[in-house]
Design a protein around this motif. Structure first.
Motif, mmCIF file in Angstrom:
data_model
loop_
_atom_site.group_PDB
_atom_site.id
_atom_site.type_symbol
_atom_site.label_atom_id
_atom_site.label_comp_id
_atom_site.label_asym_id
_atom_site.label_seq_id
_atom_site.Cartn_x
_atom_site.Cartn_y
_atom_site.Cartn_z
ATOM 1 N N GLU A 133 19.282 4.358 -5.881
ATOM 2 C CA GLU A 133 17.677 4.298 -7.290
ATOM 3 C C GLU A 133 16.831 2.863 -6.787
ATOM 4 O OE1 GLU A 133 17.078 5.649 -10.508
ATOM 5 O OE2 GLU A 133 19.238 7.383 -9.539
ATOM 6 N N GLY A 134 15.812 3.048 -7.483
ATOM 7 C CA GLY A 134 14.714 1.575 -7.321
ATOM 8 C C GLY A 134 13.665 1.877 -5.797
ATOM 9 N N ALA A 135 14.173 3.693 -5.740
ATOM 10 C CA ALA A 135 12.544 3.471 -4.132
ATOM 11 C C ALA A 135 11.145 4.001 -4.947
ATOM 12 C CB ALA A 135 13.338 3.896 -3.533
ATOM 13 N N TYR A 136 10.711 4.206 -4.443
ATOM 14 C CA TYR A 136 9.377 4.545 -4.977
ATOM 15 C C TYR A 136 8.659 5.723 -3.445
ATOM 16 C CZ TYR A 136 6.985 0.110 -4.595
ATOM 17 O OH TYR A 136 6.895 -0.600 -4.086
ATOM 18 N N THR A 137 7.570 6.216 -4.250
ATOM 19 C CA THR A 137 6.442 6.972 -2.894
ATOM 20 C C THR A 137 5.394 6.831 -3.573
ATOM 21 O OG1 THR A 137 6.237 8.129 -0.767
ATOM 22 C CG2 THR A 137 6.799 8.675 -2.207
ATOM 23 N N ILE A 138 4.024 6.055 -2.542
ATOM 24 C CA ILE A 138 3.145 6.382 -3.222
ATOM 25 C C ILE A 138 2.211 7.004 -2.744
ATOM 26 C CG2 ILE A 138 1.177 4.682 -3.979
ATOM 27 C CD1 ILE A 138 2.627 1.902 -4.472
ATOM 28 N N VAL A 139 1.675 7.910 -2.948
ATOM 29 C CA VAL A 139 0.653 9.232 -2.630
ATOM 30 C C VAL A 139 -0.584 9.373 -2.760
ATOM 31 C CG1 VAL A 139 1.585 11.831 -2.086
ATOM 32 C CG2 VAL A 139 2.663 11.036 -2.489
ATOM 33 N N GLU A 140 -1.450 8.752 -1.992
ATOM 34 C CA GLU A 140 -2.740 8.703 -2.234
ATOM 35 C C GLU A 140 -2.428 8.041 -4.112
ATOM 36 O OE1 GLU A 140 -5.530 9.157 -1.290
ATOM 37 O OE2 GLU A 140 -4.915 10.822 0.857
ATOM 38 N N GLY A 141 -2.508 7.078 -4.108
ATOM 39 C CA GLY A 141 -2.300 5.965 -5.479
ATOM 40 C C GLY A 141 -1.333 6.216 -6.207
ATOM 41 N N GLU A 142 -0.407 7.369 -6.138
ATOM 42 C CA GLU A 142 0.201 8.403 -7.362
ATOM 43 C C GLU A 142 1.499 7.511 -6.843
ATOM 44 O OE1 GLU A 142 -0.389 11.806 -9.838
ATOM 45 O OE2 GLU A 142 1.680 11.968 -9.037
ATOM 46 N N LYS A 143 2.172 6.886 -7.481
ATOM 47 C CA LYS A 143 3.828 6.447 -7.240
ATOM 48 C C LYS A 143 4.296 7.297 -8.040
ATOM 49 C CE LYS A 143 6.433 1.658 -8.189
ATOM 50 N NZ LYS A 143 5.978 0.404 -8.728
ATOM 51 N N CYS A 144 5.316 7.187 -7.341
ATOM 52 C CA CYS A 144 6.275 8.711 -7.814
ATOM 53 C C CYS A 144 8.376 8.020 -7.288
ATOM 54 C CB CYS A 144 6.239 9.624 -6.996
ATOM 55 S SG CYS A 144 4.719 10.663 -6.910
ATOM 56 N N PRO A 145 8.090 7.254 -8.685
ATOM 57 C CA PRO A 145 10.062 6.851 -8.671
ATOM 58 C C PRO A 145 11.088 8.091 -7.938
ATOM 59 C CG PRO A 145 9.108 7.392 -10.753
ATOM 60 C CD PRO A 145 7.988 7.618 -9.718
ATOM 61 N N MET A 146 11.285 7.531 -7.164
ATOM 62 C CA MET A 146 12.803 8.581 -6.432
ATOM 63 C C MET A 146 14.015 8.302 -7.290
ATOM 64 S SD MET A 146 11.971 7.337 -2.137
ATOM 65 C CE MET A 146 11.023 8.193 -1.749
#
Ligand code: 1HN
Length: 348
Positions: free
Chosen positions: A122-135
């Protein structure tokens, strides 16, 4: 059918003259590229067990700092193509990626499309074109071709995910490249697509003429997928397949242009015998355990494991007896449908 002539049957001086002229006779090679009745796959089905790969991935975390890796990944290499092959099947690239607490993976965009299936942590994220998506485990997060993306990690434990890309296709097309950029700041509406498309059958209303986003939904949280599978299972007849496709909610098309993703549920002890499909596929087990037979070869899998199947494979999946098995299937059927040759055949 007539036997085709061999290369050896041609005079040596003629063969040498062809080589010097940069030509070659088609007839000795014809069956290699046009076998009778069905393709002859190069891909060999393979199981990548998480227990075997996880320690190697964590070791990569010690051996190779993220600055030296850009993406810290162990590639799932098709044994049919040999170790180091950046292919799990003809069109599907898969790799297991590790991000450690506090690390960031730099921003880039590239021509191939990607989706990630979170395996653990838990705790990672990816930012896709500004949109922060938690993983979170089991989430499917898209990174469509041409969209800038970087990864970060605010949590406390290693995070591992499975990347799936149509990279081999783009390499074949001599169309694969990346453009680097600066780490992105999250936009003011984190994970917005997840909120806007939270209910099937309900779409955000836009002003007349406003363009429809090409990729409206970026993250498919496992909690929703799992609940939808369980609701389906509660009404499906015994033995009836319980499978849901990850689609673009605006169009109903596959969520990425070339790769398709589905979630499937096998009830405890249940066996599924899908038709033979012209698409190649990779399966990832999110929950439960079971055994799959691919052309007679058996692979026992459990949560976190990934396995591949070939085109037109005779497949059988059987869930373990204690609990349902929930898997995500990745295939190249959308590409084959666009090329108008996708096919299903009944099992022999
Ligand atoms: C990529 O961009 C990622 O963004 C992961 O995490 C794996 C494999 C090949 C090419 C690009 C990522 C990749 C990749």
């Amino acid at each position: 059918m007539a036997e085709l002539g061999t290369l050896e049957s041609l005079p040596a001086d003629y063969r040498e003259a062809m080589t010097q002229a940069n030509v070659a006779p088609l007839w000795p090679m014809m069956r290699n590229v046009l076998p009778h009745d069905a393709p002859r796959p190069v891909t060999k089905p393979c199981l990548w067990a998480i227990d075997r790969i996880r320690p190697l991935l964590l070791q990569a975390g010690e051996l190779t700092p993220i600055e030296k890796a850009e993406r810290r990944v162990l590639v799932l290499s098709d044994p049919g193509r040999g170790n180091g092959a950046m292919q799990a099947t003809s069109v599907i690239y898969c790799g297991l990626q590790l991000l450690l607490p506090g690390e960031t993976a730099p921003s880039h965009k590239h021509t191939p499309s990607a989706a990630r299936i979170i395996v653990e942590g838990e705790g990672a994220y990816t930012i896709v074109e500004g949109e922060k998506c938690p993983m979170s485990r089991g989430d499917v997060i898209l990174t469509p071709g041409g969209q800038r993306h970087d990864h970060g990690h605010d949590g406390k434990e290693p995070v591992i995910w499975l990347d799936a890309l149509d990279l081999p296709l783009f390499v074949y097309l001599e169309g694969s490249y990346a453009v680097e950029g600066k780490l992105q700041a999250a936009a003011n509406r984190p994970d917005a697509s997840q909120v806007e498309y939270s209910e099937a059958g309900l779409l955000p209303v836009r002003p007349l003429g406003a363009p429809r986003p090409a990729y409206p939904l970026m993250r498919y949280p496992w909690a929703r997928t799992r609940a939808a599978l369980d609701r389906m299972a509660s009404v499906a007849a015994p033995g009836e397949a319980v499978e849901l496709a990850f689609v673009n909610p605006e169009t109903g098309d596959s969520c990425l242009p070339t790769l398709g993703f589905t979630a499937m549920l096998l009830r405890a002890g249940e066996t599924a015998m899908p038709p033979l499909r012209s698409a190649s596929a990779v399966f990832h087990c999110v929950e439960g355990e079971g055994v799959s037979t691919v052309n007679g070869e058996s692979f026992a899998w459990k949560a976190g494991d990934t396995f591949s199947t070939t085109v037109f494979a005779q497949l059988m999946h059987k869930a373990g007896g204690k609990q349902p098995a929930r898997l995500i299937r990745i295939d190249d059927a959308p590409l084959q449908k666009k090329l108008a040759f996708y096919e299903e055949r009944p099992r022999a």
